[in-house]
Design an enzyme around this catalytic site. Sequence first.
Site, short mmCIF file in Angstrom:
data_model
loop_
_atom_site.label_atom_id
_atom_site.label_comp_id
_atom_site.label_asym_id
_atom_site.label_seq_id
_atom_site.Cartn_x
_atom_site.Cartn_y
_atom_site.Cartn_z
N ASP A 12 24.06 4.02 3.98
CA ASP A 12 25.03 4.61 3.05
C ASP A 12 24.46 5.84 2.36
OD1 ASP A 12 27.52 4.70 1.87
OD2 ASP A 12 26.94 3.44 0.17
N HIS A 29 26.80 13.17 7.87
CA HIS A 29 26.83 12.24 9.00
C HIS A 29 25.97 12.77 10.15
CE1 HIS A 29 29.76 9.99 6.86
NE2 HIS A 29 30.76 10.83 7.04
N LEU A 124 13.09 -3.17 22.07
CA LEU A 124 13.88 -3.35 20.85
C LEU A 124 15.35 -3.40 21.25
CD1 LEU A 124 13.87 -3.01 17.56
CD2 LEU A 124 14.61 -0.69 18.05
C1 IPE Z 1 29.47 0.76 4.21
O1 IPE Z 1 29.52 1.96 3.50
C2 IPE Z 1 29.82 1.00 5.65
C3 IPE Z 1 28.87 1.79 6.42
C4 IPE Z 1 27.71 2.18 6.02
C5 IPE Z 1 29.29 2.07 7.77
P1 IPE Z 1 30.81 2.38 2.68
O2 IPE Z 1 30.47 3.65 2.00
O3 IPE Z 1 31.99 2.37 3.55
O4 IPE Z 1 30.93 1.16 1.65
P2 IPE Z 1 31.66 1.05 0.24
O5 IPE Z 1 33.07 1.54 0.44
O6 IPE Z 1 30.91 1.92 -0.72
O7 IPE Z 1 31.55 -0.39 -0.11
C1 IPE Z 2 27.80 6.04 5.17
O1 IPE Z 2 27.79 7.15 4.33
C2 IPE Z 2 28.26 6.38 6.56
C3 IPE Z 2 29.59 5.83 6.91
C4 IPE Z 2 30.29 4.99 6.19
C5 IPE Z 2 30.15 6.28 8.16
P1 IPE Z 2 29.06 7.50 3.45
O2 IPE Z 2 29.96 8.39 4.24
O3 IPE Z 2 29.70 6.26 2.94
O4 IPE Z 2 28.40 8.32 2.27
P2 IPE Z 2 28.76 8.23 0.74
O5 IPE Z 2 28.61 6.78 0.34
O6 IPE Z 2 30.15 8.70 0.59
O7 IPE Z 2 27.76 9.10 0.08
MG MG Z 3 29.43 5.14 1.24
#
Ligand code: IPE
Ligand code: IPE
Ligand code: MG
Length: 225
Positions: A12, A29, A124
Site C-alpha cells: 500500500d 504504481h 520461490l
Molecule cells: C489494499 O489497499 C489493496 C491492495 C494493496 C491491492 P487499499 O488501498 O485498496 O486498501 P484500503 O482501501 O486503504 O483499505
Molecule cells: C496500493 O497503493 C496499490 C493498489 C491498491 C493497486 P494505493 O494505490 O492504494 O496507494 P495509496 O494508498 O492511495 O497511497
Molecule cells: Mg491504498
Amino acid sequence: MNRPRHIAIIMDGNGRWATKRGMQRIRGHERGAEVVREITTYCANHPEVEVLTLYAFSTENWKRPKMEVDFLMKLLDRWLAKELETYQKQNVRFEVIGDISKFSPKLQDRIKKTKELTKDNTRLTQVLALNYGGRDEIVRACKKACAAGVEIDEENFEAFLDANLGDVDMMIRTGGDQRISNFLLWRAAYAELFFTKTLWPDFMPTELESMIEEFKKRERRFGAV
Ligand code: IPE
Ligand code: IPE
Ligand code: MG
C-alpha cells in the site's frame, strides 16, 4: 526459531508516493512494480522463504476511477510479459489467487501462460492476489466444495481455496494503515502482523530483512501456553 516460510504483503501507498512528488497516482504504481521485482529477488535468495504472496488488486479496487483501473490492468499485462525472463532466471514459480474471470481475455491468457511456463520452477512461489478478496475466496471455496458434494472441515478446506499455499507466517502492510483490507482471511489466522509507515515504492529489502529478524524473535503460541 520461527521460520518465515510464507510472507504476505499488502503493498500500500503507491498513490501517496506519487502525489507527494506532484505526479499522477499511476506513476506510483509503475514504481511499485519495480519494487515487486526487488522484493521477489530478495525472497528467492532467502533460504527460508518459500511463498511470497502480494496483494496487487482487491475486489474493492474496482471502485477507483476507470482511468486508474485501466492503467493497472495494462501495467499488469506489460509487467508479466517483461517479468517472465526474471521468473525463469530466478527459478520463481508464478501463481495467482483471486477471481481473474473479470479480467479481459488477453490478460487472463497472459496470466495462464505465465503460470504454465513457470510451473516447474522451485526456488520461490510468487503469488499475485488479483481481483482478490478474502471473503470472495472463502465463499467461492464453499461453493466448490458444495458442488463436489464434499463436507468441509478445517483440514480439507484449503484444498478448495484458489491455491494451496499454506498458512501465512508474516503479514506485512506498508503505507501506514493498520488493517487487513480483506486479504488472506483464512490463511492469516495466526500470522504475525507487521505495519510500517514506509510507502510501498520506498520499501527495500533491508527493511524486510529487519522484519524477518524481529519475526524470528517473536513468541508464537498458537493458543498454547
Ligand atoms: C489494499 O489497499 C489493496 C491492495 C494493496 C491491492 P487499499 O488501498 O485498496 O486498501 P484500503 O482501501 O486503504 O483499505
Ligand atoms: C496500493 O497503493 C496499490 C493498489 C491498491 C493497486 P494505493 O494505490 O492504494 O496507494 P495509496 O494508498 O492511495 O497511497
Ligand atoms: Mg491504498
